[in-house]
Write a protein that holds these residues in place. Structure first.
Motif, short mmCIF file in Angstrom:
data_model
loop_
_atom_site.label_atom_id
_atom_site.label_comp_id
_atom_site.label_asym_id
_atom_site.label_seq_id
_atom_site.Cartn_x
_atom_site.Cartn_y
_atom_site.Cartn_z
N SER A 258 36.80 40.23 34.93
CA SER A 258 37.36 41.55 35.24
C SER A 258 38.13 42.16 34.07
O SER A 258 38.38 43.37 34.06
N GLU B 74 43.66 48.43 39.42
CA GLU B 74 43.42 47.06 39.90
C GLU B 74 44.08 46.00 39.03
O GLU B 74 44.13 44.82 39.42
N ASP B 75 44.57 46.38 37.87
CA ASP B 75 45.29 45.44 37.02
C ASP B 75 46.75 45.29 37.44
O ASP B 75 47.47 44.45 36.89
#
Length: 121
Positions: free
Chosen positions: A62, A88-89
């Motif tokens: 990812s 999303e991090d």
């Protein structure tokens, strides 16, 4: 005792960059692998990137191509350059080090206290 101290977290907009740093101190004979892990709310802690004492790097799929891990063996530090950040991090990022305290003993994992990274959309 060994201490890992992280720095560099914060709030950034999507597409931005942050650089995390971690310094290990204490009774250290040698450090094997160092790395970064992260834990988002209600999720398990996951590997982000690791680097061996010979410079071999490993990344989660990812983050591959966006994050770069590096270390300074002389200073016992590890850094994580994070580019092209996405929401999303967002997570608490933890520094990890596999440390040997003596030449004849084994090694064990040490963890930093964590630093928050928040990416806004």
């Amino acid at each position: 005792q060994v201490h890992l101290v992280e720095s560099g977290g914060g709030l950034v907009q999507a597409g931005g960059s942050l650089r995390l740093a971690c310094a290990a101190s204490g009774r250290i004979f040698s450090i094997n692998a160092m790395g970064w892990y992260r834990q988002a709310p209600e999720k398990q802690r996951e590997l982000v990137a690791t680097i061996s004492n010979t410079g071999i790097r490993n990344y989660a799929m990812s983050v591959k191509g966006r994050f770069t891990i590096s270390r300074d063996n002389a200073e016992n530090t590890v850094s994580l350059q994070m580019n092209s950040l996405i929401p999303e991090d967002t997570a608490v990022y933890y520094c990890n080090a596999d440390v040997s305290l003596t030449w004849y003993g084994g090694s064990r994992d040490y963890w930093g206290q964590g630093t928050q990274v928040t990416v806004s959309s």
